[in-house]
Motif scaffolding. Structure first.
Motif, PDB file in Angstrom:
ATOM      1  N   PRO A  30      38.982  39.406  36.954  1.00  0.00           N
ATOM      2  CA  PRO A  30      39.944  40.245  37.685  1.00  0.00           C
ATOM      3  C   PRO A  30      40.054  39.779  39.138  1.00  0.00           C
ATOM      4  CG  PRO A  30      38.280  41.584  36.567  1.00  0.00           C
ATOM      5  CD  PRO A  30      37.837  40.167  36.445  1.00  0.00           C
ATOM      6  N   TRP A  84      44.565  38.951  36.647  1.00  0.00           N
ATOM      7  CA  TRP A  84      43.323  38.180  36.495  1.00  0.00           C
ATOM      8  C   TRP A  84      43.577  36.749  36.917  1.00  0.00           C
ATOM      9  CZ3 TRP A  84      39.070  39.222  32.515  1.00  0.00           C
ATOM     10  CH2 TRP A  84      38.873  40.592  32.362  1.00  0.00           C
ATOM     11  N   LYS A 102      36.179  37.600  29.458  1.00  0.00           N
ATOM     12  CA  LYS A 102      35.554  37.591  30.782  1.00  0.00           C
ATOM     13  C   LYS A 102      34.816  36.308  31.127  1.00  0.00           C
ATOM     14  CE  LYS A 102      34.105  40.715  33.563  1.00  0.00           C
ATOM     15  NZ  LYS A 102      33.154  41.628  34.172  1.00  0.00           N
TER      16      LYS A 102
END
Ligand code: CTP
Ligand code: MG
Length: 229
Positions: free
Chosen positions: A134, A158, A203
């Motif tokens: 992010p 992101w 992620k």
């Protein structure tokens, strides 16, 4: 079978050193060795194709391949003038029996096994996955005259990193489509998006920086010092 493509065929112009940034020492080892090592030691990766620029092939063989024992590097491929072309050259030699292709920048030595695994799992489920984080800052969309037009909601923004992973046929057709449509993407996921296909974001980590400018070397050293203490 999963194949990794490591890109190391850039020129490293922004680093302003007399050798390509991938060969700079990060503490005890050249940057590219650190990157290859993480992929080598990830059980989900079966084979590694590395893309090197033609003029540096001899150097790479002499000072990297012959000095370190890597078991998974199956091919050393010539790079192209743009990153996209380098990826394409590697895609041309990926074995048919490959299920997932994972593409990673040689200049991101802080990739981890977990990131690679998350990315491969994302690609298994969604056909295409990108690592990212992010954004921390506020983004402004501006006009040509530098007048702020819009402030997009930060929650939905992101920053992309590599690794990115794809089903072999998906990434091959995306690159083929890009050639036909004369699309230049700043990453591989973008080429898949251009075909109208979904890309899953998984992620990464703020530490997974792309070493680009001299300041990044200072950050890299800090990360490495923290790791060993
Ligand atoms: N890369 C590549 N082939 C190219 C250009 C880039 O394989 N023709 C690779 C680089 O080696 C790097 C990654 O793509 O690992 C990301 O590119 P970047 O950080 O821009 O590296 P360079 O292009 O080498 O640096 P610069 O843009 O400063 O010249
Ligand atoms: Mg570049």
């Amino acid at each position: 079978m999963n194949t990794a493509i490591i890109l190391a065929a850039g020129k490293g112009t922004r680093m302003k050193k007399n050798i390509n940034k991938q060969y700079l020492m990060l503490k005890d080892e050249p940057m590219i060795v650190k990157t290859i090592d993480v992929l080598e030691t990830t059980p989900l990766i079966d084979e590694i194709i590395i893309v090197i620029n033609k003029e540096e092939k001899e150097y790479f063989k002499k000072f990297i391949l012959n000095q370190y024992t890597f078991k998974k590097i199956s091919q050393v491929v010539d790079g192209g003038s743009q990153r996209q072309e380098s990826v394409y050259n590697a895609l041309l030699v990926v074995e048919e029996k490959t299920n997932i292709v994972l593409i990673h920048d040689g200049a991101r030595p802080f990739v981890t096994h977990e990131m690679i695994e998350r990315c491969i799992h994302g690609a298994l489920e969604f056909d295409a996955a990108s690592t990212g984080v992010p954004i921390k800052e506020t983004i402004k969309i501006i006009t040509k005259n530098q007048i702020v037009k819009d402030t997009p909601n930060r929650e939905n923004i992101w920053v992309t990193q590599t690794p990115q992973a794809f089903k072999l046929d998906v990434i091959k057709s995306a690159h083929q489509y890009a050639i036909e449509q004369k699309i230049t993407g700043t990453d591989d996921a973008m080429l898949v998006e251009q075909m109208g296909k979904k890309v899953k974001m998984v992620k990464g980590d703020y530490q997974n920086l792309k070493i680009t400018t001299p300041e990044d070397l200072i950050i890299a050293e800090t990360i490495l010092n923290k790791k060993t203490t």
